[in-house]
Scaffold this motif. Structure first.
Motif, PDB file in Angstrom:
ATOM      1  N   PRO B  77       0.851  -1.211   0.000  1.00  0.00           N
ATOM      2  CA  PRO B  77       0.000   0.000   0.000  1.00  0.00           C
ATOM      3  C   PRO B  77       0.880   1.253   0.000  1.00  0.00           C
ATOM      4  O   PRO B  77       2.018   1.206   0.492  1.00  0.00           O
ATOM      5  CB  PRO B  77      -0.776  -0.111   1.314  1.00  0.00           C
ATOM      6  CG  PRO B  77       0.033  -1.011   2.179  1.00  0.00           C
ATOM      7  CD  PRO B  77       0.768  -1.934   1.264  1.00  0.00           C
ATOM      8  N   PRO B  78       0.366   2.362  -0.533  1.00  0.00           N
ATOM      9  CA  PRO B  78       1.174   3.579  -0.694  1.00  0.00           C
ATOM     10  C   PRO B  78       1.845   4.059   0.592  1.00  0.00           C
ATOM     11  O   PRO B  78       2.984   4.495   0.561  1.00  0.00           O
ATOM     12  CB  PRO B  78       0.163   4.604  -1.196  1.00  0.00           C
ATOM     13  CG  PRO B  78      -0.889   3.805  -1.860  1.00  0.00           C
ATOM     14  CD  PRO B  78      -0.961   2.506  -1.115  1.00  0.00           C
ATOM     15  N   TYR B  79       1.125   3.967   1.732  1.00  0.00           N
ATOM     16  CA  TYR B  79       1.736   4.550   2.933  1.00  0.00           C
ATOM     17  C   TYR B  79       2.996   3.799   3.337  1.00  0.00           C
ATOM     18  O   TYR B  79       3.942   4.376   3.865  1.00  0.00           O
ATOM     19  CB  TYR B  79       0.730   4.628   4.085  1.00  0.00           C
ATOM     20  CG  TYR B  79       0.450   3.329   4.811  1.00  0.00           C
ATOM     21  CD1 TYR B  79      -0.533   2.471   4.367  1.00  0.00           C
ATOM     22  CD2 TYR B  79       1.188   2.970   5.937  1.00  0.00           C
ATOM     23  CE1 TYR B  79      -0.782   1.283   5.026  1.00  0.00           C
ATOM     24  CE2 TYR B  79       0.948   1.778   6.608  1.00  0.00           C
ATOM     25  CZ  TYR B  79      -0.047   0.931   6.145  1.00  0.00           C
ATOM     26  OH  TYR B  79      -0.276  -0.238   6.797  1.00  0.00           O
ATOM     27  N   GLN B  80       3.043   2.469   3.073  1.00  0.00           N
ATOM     28  CA  GLN B  80       4.238   1.712   3.423  1.00  0.00           C
ATOM     29  C   GLN B  80       5.387   2.038   2.479  1.00  0.00           C
ATOM     30  O   GLN B  80       6.543   2.140   2.896  1.00  0.00           O
ATOM     31  CB  GLN B  80       3.933   0.215   3.392  1.00  0.00           C
ATOM     32  CG  GLN B  80       3.179  -0.237   4.634  1.00  0.00           C
ATOM     33  CD  GLN B  80       2.929  -1.726   4.657  1.00  0.00           C
ATOM     34  OE1 GLN B  80       3.200  -2.425   3.680  1.00  0.00           O
ATOM     35  NE2 GLN B  80       2.388  -2.221   5.759  1.00  0.00           N
ATOM     36  N   VAL B  81       5.050   2.183   1.206  1.00  0.00           N
ATOM     37  CA  VAL B  81       6.088   2.532   0.229  1.00  0.00           C
ATOM     38  C   VAL B  81       6.720   3.864   0.612  1.00  0.00           C
ATOM     39  O   VAL B  81       7.948   4.017   0.659  1.00  0.00           O
ATOM     40  CB  VAL B  81       5.486   2.603  -1.189  1.00  0.00           C
ATOM     41  CG1 VAL B  81       6.517   3.095  -2.193  1.00  0.00           C
ATOM     42  CG2 VAL B  81       4.932   1.249  -1.607  1.00  0.00           C
TER      43      VAL B  81
END
Lengths: 276, 593
Positions: B77-81
């Protein structure tokens, strides 16, 4: 001297009575507030538009409205409401949903713009020295006739008696072998038909558009809350609340007048001890 | 410093993806080391943004792998990236307009305690940030907003920065600044940068001394959108209008007016040789919808101008958005008056233009001296009655009574009884539009009251729908279908020809849209560009001779208008009785020239 005020009060009460009658009957027997009542009023108004399109007599609109409203009510009871009576709160949602569906269907077909409907009576007559709208006087008469007819139906016919039984004690009525399901069905059709009839009856006084039902629904709702399930109480409530509205509007202003029904309804409900 | 960790930059292998069932990326592969700058060049619709969104995790890859800073992040998911040390600057809606500069910056940082320290670091490049940290980000200029974006991206000291078209619409000086900052960041911190650009110069120049990898997108990315670069950029006219809600009766006619005007302009070769594109947007007849519609029109459709009819609430909500974005806004609805803005123009009437002629006519010709005034209880209804009372007093008339009816109430009994008791020479009224006119007039007629009636709220369609209810009513306006001039005749014929059975009858709220488009086109031709500041200077000098007559918005961004007197006939149709000539709107916006 006060002829105009008197005429305004009684004719306004008559109109309110006609508009609230269908709602009261459904509430009495089915114990639900039919929030689609306003939509059935709208249906009746469009019956008058259709009569105009077909070039039929404006009075034929009354028949179209009664039959059409009852038919739509039949479908609605059968497909939507039948299984919801055990969940009264859900019927609020269901009937409001029904209201939206009917109003939006009308909007899709006719559009939002106002429609023209022919009126049977537009002239004014002289009553006690003042010129007054003949149609409003006719509506007063119709209100009285409708009241008597419904009273006869409830007190003098089998279906009426059965309906009374269901109103008073539904469980007992079932124990006596009454098909309460059928009673509900017929009552809802009658209520819907009367609402549509009321819509056709008020059409000569108002403009026809898809949202005309809402203010009438609110007034009818107040009256039924105050009157409970009694036809006599409804007439009385229409006279007191409608009369107060007219008088406050006449001697004060219409903005205050429109608040009167609601304020009086709240006061009456506060002090009324008999719950029906 | 942490060179040991950052052995890898960004590696993409065999990536496939896109939106839903339409594939955009096909077998995209590349490998970028730390401290490298990677430019992704290509035209609109080639899939550049899709590539970035797939890397960051907004779009799921269908196949292939994304390896970021040594981690396989495929499907994360974007927040982890982002938390791996990635800053992503999207192309659109990338600033919280209603938050302050500082709040925008803080949102990027996971460790609040380090905010001041990091702010000092980036403020070295963007000194205005510290000085204006409490300012609402939406009030920054376009260039400042881009700098805020860049500052927010660098605030976290990222190891990878993904930038989607940051140079669009920026002045060359600002672009150079951003180039220098990125180059510096690359050199000193070994930051990896992926740039999406249509502006080839920006991508090339900024990477001097640093290795450039140029991806040949034509080979690896299949363009799904047709490339339209051959065509000239159209002149975009946004029309936020009430396609739903209370205005939905009239909105279709407004859109049709605009479409006819656009057709006529395109038939003549467009505006300055550019095609005209009309973009109708739904403002839901209210302020919340208007905000959405204005933002969509300006940011997404890149509107050059907004020309529309709206409710006053919607106009008030939309005007500041147009002003801030510096987009000219021509308002084409009659309204209560005194709406002003540097970029706001009005080509329809205000009460000062229609009320006095009607009162004067009824006083002089119908001998009405003793009046009864009736209105619906809302701002416009009351405002119109106020204007009428002023003229009545000026004309030496008297007002026997003045009554207002709540908006929802359709039973006029009490007011009609008061009128009867007062027995005036004539009635002036202003309900809300449409139905309430007919409610009132029907009940008045049924009550047998037959004095002359002047209406400030009826319109042709309503009068006709009311049958004979409105018979005899007088009213004034700037447009009627019955206006007898060649421009109106050819306008009505062209509308009928273009729309046939679909035609919505042109009316007093829709015709002005047609005028508005033509006036704008003339202004662009005269200014020689669609530049907003040039347009607002030229617009007051433009005279368009249309169905209403000659109209020029030269009075404080309002227009002196030809005003006509009309009367409803027994069949509900409206007949134009006379033309009062040009009537001045008076002082609407004294602060504007």
């Amino acid at each position: 001297m006060y002829t105009i005020e008197l005429l305004d009060v009684v004719t306004t009460a008559g109109i309110l009575y006609i508009v609230a009658l269908g709602l009261l009957i459904v509430y009495g027997v089915l114990k639900i507030i039919n929030l689609a009542h306003g939509a059935f009023l709208v249906l009746g108004s469009y019956a008058a538009v259709i009569a105009t399109w077909l070039d039929w007599s404006p009075w034929s609109a009354l028949v179209i409205a009664l039959v059409g409203g009852a038919a739509v009510g039949a479908v609605a009871e059968w497909r939507v409401l039948r299984d919801l009576y055990v969940r009264p709160l859900d019927t609020i949602l269901a009937t409001w949903g029904l209201n939206i569906i009917i109003v939006q269907s009308i909007t899709l077909y006719f559009g939002r713009e106002i429609q023209f409907a022919e009126s049977g009576v537009t002239q004014a007559v002289s009553v006690g020295g003042v010129t007054y709208s003949l149609y409003r006087l006719i509506l007063l008469l119709i209100a009285a006739v409708l009241g008597v007819l419904v009273w006869l139906l409830m007190r003098r016919t089998q279906i009426g008696i059965v309906a009374q039984a269901v109103i008073m004690n539904e469980e007992l009525a079932q124990a006596l072998g009454i098909n309460t399901r059928l009673v509900r069905f017929v009552t809802f059709c009658l209520g819907a038909g009367l609402a549509s009839l009321a819509g056709a009856l008020i059409t000569p006084l108002v403009s026809v558009h898809p949202n005309l039902g809402v203010p009438w629904l609110i007034n009818a709702f107040m009256l039924v809350m105050v009157a409970g399930v009694s036809l006599g109480n409804l007439a009385l409530a229409a006279l007191i609340l409608g009369g107060a509205q007219v008088l406050v509007s006449s001697y004060g202003n219409p903005v205050l007048g429109s608040l009167t029904i609601i304020i009086l309804a709240v006061i009456i409900l506060r002090f009324r001890t008999i719950t029906t | 410093m942490n060179a040991a960790v950052a052995t890898r930059g960004l590696a993409v292998a065999g990536l496939e993806g896109g939106y839903g069932s339409s594939p955009v990326l096909h077998e995209v592969s590349f490998d970028i080391g730390p401290g490298e700058v990677f430019g992704v060049l290509g035209k609109n619709g080639m899939g550049k943004t899709t590539l970035l969104k797939t890397i960051v995790g907004f779009l799921p890859p269908r196949r292939g792998q994304v390896e970021l800073l040594g981690e396989n992040v495929t499907g994360w998911p974007p927040y982890q990236v982002t938390r791996l040390g990635v800053s992503y600057i999207p192309q659109e809606k990338s600033i919280f307009q209603d938050l302050s500069v500082e709040e925008n910056l803080r949102l990027a940082l996971r460790e609040p305690s380090r905010f001041e320290e990091r702010l000092i670091a980036v403020a070295g490049w963007f000194p205005f940030l510290t000085a204006r940290r409490q300012q609402r980000a939406g009030t920054l200029s376009g260039g400042e907003q881009k700098m805020l974006l860049m500052a927010r991206a660098l605030l976290t000291r990222p190891r990878l920065v993904l930038i989607d078209e940051i140079t669009e619409g920026l002045q060359p000086a600002v672009i150079t600044r951003l180039q220098d900052i990125l180059a510096e960041e690359c050199r000193t911190h070994g930051t990896t940068i992926v740039l999406i650009e249509q502006n080839v110069g920006f991508a090339l120049r900024k990477v001097y001394g640093i290795q450039l990898l140029l991806l040949m997108l034509a080979i690896s990315i299949l363009a799904v959108a047709p490339v339209r670069s051959q065509q000239k950029k159209p002149v975009v006219i946004a029309i936020p209008v009430g396609l739903s809600g209370v205005n939905s009766v009239v909105a279709p006619a407004v859109v049709q007016s605009a479409q006819l005007a656009a057709d006529e302009l395109n038939a003549k070769g467009g505006i300055l040789g550019q095609p005209v594109r009309v973009v109708p947007l739904d403002d839901e007849s209210g302020p919340a919808g208007a905000v959405k519609a204005f933002n969509t029109g300006i940011r997404q459709d890149k509107a050059d101008v907004i020309i529309t009819m709206e409710t006053s609430a919607a106009r008030n909500a939309g005007t500041p958005i147009a002003e801030r974005a510096k987009v000219p806004f021509i308002y084409t609805s009659f309204y209560e008056g005194r709406a002003c803005g540097e970029y706001l123009f009005v080509n329809a009437w205000v009460p000062e233009q229609v009320v006095p002629p009607l009162i004067k006519f009824m006083t002089d010709e119908k001998k009405v001296k003793r009046w009864f005034a009736v209105g619906s209880d809302y701002a416009f209804g009351r405002g119109m009655i106020e204007a009428a009372k002023k003229t009545i007093k000026d004309m030496g008339g008297t007002i026997l009574g003045e009554e207002y009816q709540p908006l929802q109430q359709s039973d006029w009994t009490a007011i009609i009884s008061k009128i009867r008791a007062a027995n005036p020479d004539g009635i002036i009224y202003s309900t809300s539009g449409g139905g309430p006119n007919i409610d009132f007039l029907k009940q008045l007629k049924a009550a047998g009251l037959t004095m002359p009636i002047g209406s400030l709220s009826i319109d042709e369609l309503t009068a006709e729908a009311g049958g004979n209810a409105a018979e005899g009513v007088y009213y004034t306006g700037d447009y009627f279908t019955g206006i007898d001039n060649p421009e109106n005749k050819s306008f009505l014929e062209a509308m009928k020809k273009k729309f046939g059975a679909e035609l919505k009858t042109p009316n007093a709220l829709s015709e002005q849209e047609y005028d508005g488009l033509h006036a704008y086109a003339m202004a662009v031709e005269r200014a020689g560009s669609t530049n907003a500041d040039a347009i607002i200077k030229v617009l007051p000098t433009v005279v368009f001779k249309g169905p209403r007559g000659s109209v020029q918005m030269n009075k404080q961004h309002h227009a002196p208008l030809p005003i006509y007197l009309a009367q409803v006939q027994a069949d509900g149709k409206t007949r134009v009785l006379k033309n009062f000539g040009l009537i001045d709107p008076g002082d609407q916006c004294p602060k504007l020239k």
